[in-house]
Design an enzyme around this catalytic site. Structure first.
Site, PDB file in Angstrom:
ATOM      1  CB  SER A  91      -0.966   0.020   1.188  1.00 24.67           C
ATOM      2  OG  SER A  91      -0.277   0.264   2.386  1.00 24.67           O
ATOM      3  CE  LYS A  95      -3.128   2.299   4.845  1.00 31.59           C
ATOM      4  NZ  LYS A  95      -2.696   1.417   3.808  1.00 31.59           N
TER       5      LYS A  95
END
Length: 146
Positions: A66, A103
């Protein structure tokens, strides 16, 4: 991107000076470097370079894809500093609804979100979710297979 392992930094790491020759990047090549450059007495301590606050630093090995577009790949080691207050644009390690994730912290229309570096993963708006920031990623260590 989930962590594979958490390793705390040593509170007082021993100095380990490694050779660190002076290498200056140039826009073009011109001539040859001086042979004397090989004998300069420079060294580099990786703890000093990457661990700014040992008591607030831990290492994390990541899994998943990701964050690839942001330079974090599967198997990379992150140097995470718990003493840094996260700001928009920082890459953070957080526990979101019981799951550890890596993230980029962003504000989208004044809503705090955790965003990946892969368009296949939607941003995670931090509304009505439990989120505990563990730290800000200070460095990424990537090893090439050799």
């Amino acid at each position: 991107m989930a962590p594979e392992s958490l390793i705390p930094a040593h509170p007082a790491p021993p100095a380990l000076a490694l050779p660190y020759p002076l290498a200056l990047g140039r826009a073009g090549l011109s001539g040859f470097p001086s042979p004397a450059q090989d004998y300069e007495g420079r060294s580099l301590d990786l703890n000093e370079r990457f661990v700014k606050r040992p008591s607030a630093t831990f290492f994390l090995t990541v899994t998943g894809d990701s964050m690839e577009r942001l330079g974090i790949q599967e198997g990379d080691t992150l140097v995470v500093d718990r003493s840094i207050d996260p700001r928009p644009g920082h890459i953070i390690v957080a526990m979101v609804d019981g799951e550890i994730t890596v993230k980029r912290y962003e504000l989208r229309d004044d809503v705090p979100c955790l965003c990946s570096g892969n368009p296949r993963y939607a941003p995670i708006p931090l509304v009505d979710m439990e989120c505990q920031v563990w730290g800000v990623v200070r460095s990424v260590i990537h090893e090439y297979p050799v």
